[in-house]
Write a protein that holds these residues in place. Structure first.
Motif, PDB file in Angstrom:
ATOM      1  N   GLY A 216      22.892 -26.339  13.253  1.00 42.54           N
ATOM      2  CA  GLY A 216      22.417 -27.289  12.269  1.00 42.54           C
ATOM      3  C   GLY A 216      23.685 -27.663  11.465  1.00 42.54           C
ATOM      4  O   GLY A 216      24.516 -27.108  11.536  1.00 42.54           O
ATOM      5  N   VAL A 217      23.616 -28.126  10.406  1.00 44.08           N
ATOM      6  CA  VAL A 217      24.434 -28.382   9.414  1.00 44.08           C
ATOM      7  C   VAL A 217      24.246 -27.761   8.054  1.00 44.08           C
ATOM      8  O   VAL A 217      23.113 -27.944   7.419  1.00 44.08           O
ATOM      9  CB  VAL A 217      24.694 -29.825   9.219  1.00 44.08           C
ATOM     10  N   GLU A 433      16.225 -31.228  12.262  1.00 41.90           N
ATOM     11  CA  GLU A 433      15.945 -32.595  12.265  1.00 41.90           C
ATOM     12  C   GLU A 433      15.043 -33.155  11.124  1.00 41.90           C
ATOM     13  O   GLU A 433      14.281 -32.415  10.736  1.00 41.90           O
ATOM     14  CB  GLU A 433      15.311 -33.105  13.593  1.00 41.90           C
ATOM     15  N   ARG A 434      15.044 -34.457  11.071  1.00 44.13           N
ATOM     16  CA  ARG A 434      14.224 -35.236  10.138  1.00 44.13           C
ATOM     17  C   ARG A 434      13.178 -35.567  10.939  1.00 44.13           C
ATOM     18  O   ARG A 434      13.461 -36.132  12.265  1.00 44.13           O
ATOM     19  CB  ARG A 434      14.713 -36.226   9.349  1.00 44.13           C
ATOM     20  N   THR A 435      11.920 -35.442  10.813  1.00 41.06           N
ATOM     21  CA  THR A 435      10.669 -35.911  11.574  1.00 41.06           C
ATOM     22  C   THR A 435       9.972 -37.148  11.013  1.00 41.06           C
ATOM     23  O   THR A 435      10.193 -37.507   9.813  1.00 41.06           O
ATOM     24  CB  THR A 435       9.670 -34.733  11.924  1.00 41.06           C
ATOM     25  N   GLY A 436       8.788 -37.655  11.680  1.00 33.53           N
ATOM     26  CA  GLY A 436       8.140 -38.687  11.341  1.00 33.53           C
ATOM     27  C   GLY A 436       9.015 -40.146  11.243  1.00 33.53           C
ATOM     28  O   GLY A 436       9.922 -40.280  12.089  1.00 33.53           O
ATOM     29  N   GLY A 452      14.578 -31.789   7.679  1.00 32.82           N
ATOM     30  CA  GLY A 452      13.904 -30.591   8.161  1.00 32.82           C
ATOM     31  C   GLY A 452      14.757 -29.457   7.496  1.00 32.82           C
ATOM     32  O   GLY A 452      16.008 -29.225   7.394  1.00 32.82           O
ATOM     33  N   ARG A 453      14.080 -28.379   7.094  1.00 32.24           N
ATOM     34  CA  ARG A 453      14.589 -27.065   6.864  1.00 32.24           C
ATOM     35  C   ARG A 453      14.859 -26.268   8.133  1.00 32.24           C
ATOM     36  O   ARG A 453      14.692 -26.708   9.099  1.00 32.24           O
ATOM     37  CB  ARG A 453      13.746 -26.427   5.913  1.00 32.24           C
ATOM     38  N   ILE A 502      21.797 -32.923  15.144  1.00 30.37           N
ATOM     39  CA  ILE A 502      21.784 -32.679  13.763  1.00 30.37           C
ATOM     40  C   ILE A 502      23.035 -33.005  13.265  1.00 30.37           C
ATOM     41  O   ILE A 502      23.232 -33.729  12.161  1.00 30.37           O
ATOM     42  CB  ILE A 502      21.263 -31.437  13.536  1.00 30.37           C
ATOM     43  N   GLY A 503      24.153 -32.925  13.800  1.00 32.91           N
ATOM     44  CA  GLY A 503      25.489 -33.015  13.411  1.00 32.91           C
ATOM     45  C   GLY A 503      25.763 -34.676  13.417  1.00 32.91           C
ATOM     46  O   GLY A 503      26.427 -35.067  12.424  1.00 32.91           O
ATOM     47  N   LEU A 504      25.275 -35.263  14.450  1.00 29.61           N
ATOM     48  CA  LEU A 504      25.336 -36.536  14.589  1.00 29.61           C
ATOM     49  C   LEU A 504      24.813 -37.388  13.287  1.00 29.61           C
ATOM     50  O   LEU A 504      25.218 -38.331  12.894  1.00 29.61           O
ATOM     51  CB  LEU A 504      25.038 -37.286  15.887  1.00 29.61           C
ATOM     52  N   ALA A 505      23.477 -36.802  13.337  1.00 27.72           N
ATOM     53  CA  ALA A 505      22.673 -37.575  12.098  1.00 27.72           C
ATOM     54  C   ALA A 505      23.702 -37.406  10.708  1.00 27.72           C
ATOM     55  O   ALA A 505      23.532 -38.436   9.990  1.00 27.72           O
ATOM     56  CB  ALA A 505      21.225 -36.934  12.156  1.00 27.72           C
TER      57      ALA A 505
END
Length: 649
Positions: A216-217, A433-436, A452-453, A502-505
């Motif tokens: 993750g980041v 990641e962010r969901t939804g 996301g945590r 996650i890095g890309l986001a």
């Protein structure tokens, strides 16, 4: 071409003069002959001089084009001093003027400077040899010099756009050894190409963000703003499974039914009790029974099987030994004798994993299964039931805390994918990641749009695991401080598996003005392609293999993403990480952000290579370096391309 045109013009001019001279010569009038003698040299001077002037005009246009190209080349370089700018320009000039009619020129014939407004200004003076205008015509003498000067001027606006670049760097375990050294070297070169020194940050700025990623980041102090504050534990003020003090047993008959003697027991029929500590007839210990009152000192018992209650026969035929001595009988608060815990506004739900700690008196709550449980029932906002109880759980004395274990809490308590055992991982400053509905957008983080945590696997001995930790390097939002950027790069260390999505986001979020509230001192400009060049550079050395479910690595994560018992027993909420990356790339490019991809040591034609190629803004912006030298070369090419894209003539 120029010589051919000049020859044609000369032939035409001489032919015209010949016809004119023939007509005048045939005229016998004295005045005409005199006029002809006087005018003829002037006509010849004008005609032949015009030929050279026309030729010089053509040469000047070529010199102007060459100087424009040379000035643009100098502007695209990273140099700011006149000496080096001139060197770059001279290389381009000599290449573009090769084979022209320009006389050899000295380095000093070109002057080039960079103004305070970041405009590269070039001036050049060269000599062009005349073809016919340098002849001598008596009595007028020489028409022109052997060469004629040509002066040209060019300007290139070096910084017509502000620059915001996000460099997303893979620091996973596979980047160890020479790879991380190569990455640091290449990244430092890129930083110096893209980010201008402090004195060159006006009127246009150049800023860069660094996004190191593995599982993750790591957002460091910005984490809560992106994912929301974590939910901490609540205090325990009570815990009980027994409704009354225990009573001593003095006898148990070996009969059908068996009768228990406990003087002054204070029990009633249909009360539920727990028996423990009996010697001799040990088969009766540590079980729940329903009471049938005989009198004030005696009861018989019933046991439950498949939901029904049956009389307990304590005969030898049923496997019971004779009673010797001792034992306790104690009334339960519930039919299952489970512990009811009191904790004001606990916020728990049935089935939710929890962690109990620091209870005094009923200390078994702290140690049973490591203090990990699933909430059995939730009678009220202030009480909940745990599926344990009985004599092993001494009376509660004081203190204690219960930590919720759902996504959003300070710890995650879940069942692992391999053994279905309750496991606890703690929250970190890393994010998942962010969901939804906002999963593939740059919507500002907030209620309903938090990211996301991340609850990474911790190093532990049972079961044996090296863990899959959060990287220590934190994200660096946009800055023009070169030392800050290079210090971060030089301090990178490798760890963990690859969550490239996650890095890309976060590479996108770092150049998005929607995330400015997260880091008000490192804000990004609004999307305005004519004013600001925004770019994301995604670097990876392998497959994206780490998706999440509820903040924990999902059970369908790819090979290399950790032990199966370090994963949660649910599939990835957002699906395959490469599919996530592809959707993110589409969204990023739709905002006008340029995407570069760098697949370090990734095989041409592999799935990863194809996905990276598709992700990039165009194929020219997708690179597959196979060595450290290639990586440096590709990063430099990206830096030059970014510089080129920001320049307008």
């Amino acid at each position: 071409m120029i010589l051919a045109n000049a020859s044609t013009l000369i032939r035409r001019a001489l032919r015209g003069l010949y016809f004119l001279a023939s007509r005048l010569a045939s005229d016998r009038g004295g005045n005409v002959v005199m006029i002809f003698a006087l005018v003829m040299p002037a006509l010849l001077m004008i005609t032949l001089g015009g030929i050279d002037l026309n030729r010089i005009t053509t040469v000047k246009a070529r010199v102007q084009d060459a100087l424009d190209a040379a000035t643009l080349a100098a502007a695209r370089s990273s140099y700011t001093d006149s000496e080096n700018l001139q060197k770059v320009a001279l290389v381009a000039l000599r290449a573009n003027l090769r084979g022209s009619s320009v006389e050899p020129f000295a380095d000093s014939d070109i002057k080039i400077v960079l103004t305070e407004n970041q405009v590269v200004v070039a001036d050049m003076r060269v000599q062009v040899k005349t073809l016919v205008a340098n002849i001598v015509l008596p009595p007028y003498g020489k028409l022109m010099d052997d060469t004629l000067p040509v002066s040209v001027h060019s300007e290139v606006n070096r910084s017509s756009k502000d620059i915001e670049v996000s460099l997303v760097l893979d620091i996973t375990g596979s980047m160890g050894g020479s790879r991380i050294r190569d990455l640091k070297n290449a990244a430092n070169q890129l930083i110096k190409l893209v980010v201008q020194p402090a004195e060159k940050q006006t009127p246009y700025y150049s800023r860069m963000a660094i996004v190191p990623y593995s599982i993750g980041v790591n957002l460091g102090s910005w984490a809560d703003g992106a994912r929301g504050a974590e939910i901490s534990d609540t205090a325990i003020t009570g815990a009980a499974w027994a409704a009354a003090p225990s009573q001593s047993i003095s006898n148990i008959t070996r009969a059908s039914p068996g009768v228990v003697t406990a003087n002054g027991h204070n029990l009633a029929s249909n009360d539920y009790v727990w028996i423990s500590g009996v010697n001799g007839m040990t088969q009766i210990n540590d079980r729940i029974y329903r009471v049938v009152r005989v009198d004030a000192n005696r009861v018989s018992l019933q046991y439950q099987s498949n939901g029904a209650w049956y009389t307990l026969n304590t005969t030898s035929g049923n496997g019971f030994s004779s009673y010797s001595y001792g034992g306790q009988i104690r009334k339960c608060t519930r039919s299952d004798c489970f512990v009811t815990v009191t904790s004001r506004n606990h916020g728990l739900s049935e089935g939710e994993g929890v962690a109990i700690s620091d209870v005094r008196g009923m200390t078994a709550l702290n140690t049973t299964n490591g203090g990990l449980y699933e909430v059995y029932e939730r009678p009220t906002n202030d009480t909940f039931v745990l599926p344990v109880g009985g004599a092993a759980y001494a009376d509660y004395a004081s203190d204690g805390a219960v930590q919720c274990g759902r996504d959003g809490c300070a710890s995650r308590v879940f069942r692992d994918a391999q053994y279905n055992r309750l496991t606890r991982f703690d929250n970190t400053a890393c994010v998942s990641e962010r969901t939804g509905s906002a999963a593939y957008s740059d919507a500002a983080p907030g209620a309903g749009t938090y990211v996301g945590r991340n609850y990474p696997a911790m190093k532990r001995s049972s079961p044996q695991s090296q863990g899959n930790p959060c990287p220590t390097a934190t994200i660096q939002p946009l800055t023009s401080n070169i030392n800050t950027l290079t210090n971060l790069v030089n301090g990178l260390s490798v760890t963990g598996s690859t969550a490239g999505q996650i890095g890309l986001a976060w590479g996108w979020y770092a150049v998005s003005d929607q995330f400015n509230r997260l880091w008000p001192s490192n804000t990004a400009a609004a999307y305005a392609p004519t004013k600001v060049l925004k770019a994301v550079i995604l670097m990876t050395d392998g497959e994206f293999n780490t998706p999440y479910c509820g903040g924990v690595v999902a059970r369908d994560a790819g090979s290399g993403s950790g032990n199966y018992y370090d994963k949660i027993a649910c599939d990835a909420t957002n699906g395959d990480p490469f599919d996530q990356a592809a959707r993110l790339c589409d969204s990023i490019k739709a905002k006008g952000v340029i995407v570069y991809t760098v697949g370090f040591s990734i095989t041409q034609g592999s799935d990863a290579a194809r996905i990276l190629s598709t992700c990039a803004t165009d194929k020219d912006k997708a690179f597959l370096p196979q060595s450290g030298a290639d990586l440096s070369s590709n990063f430099q090419a990206i830096g030059r391309d970014i510089t080129r894209l920001r320049i307008s003539r």
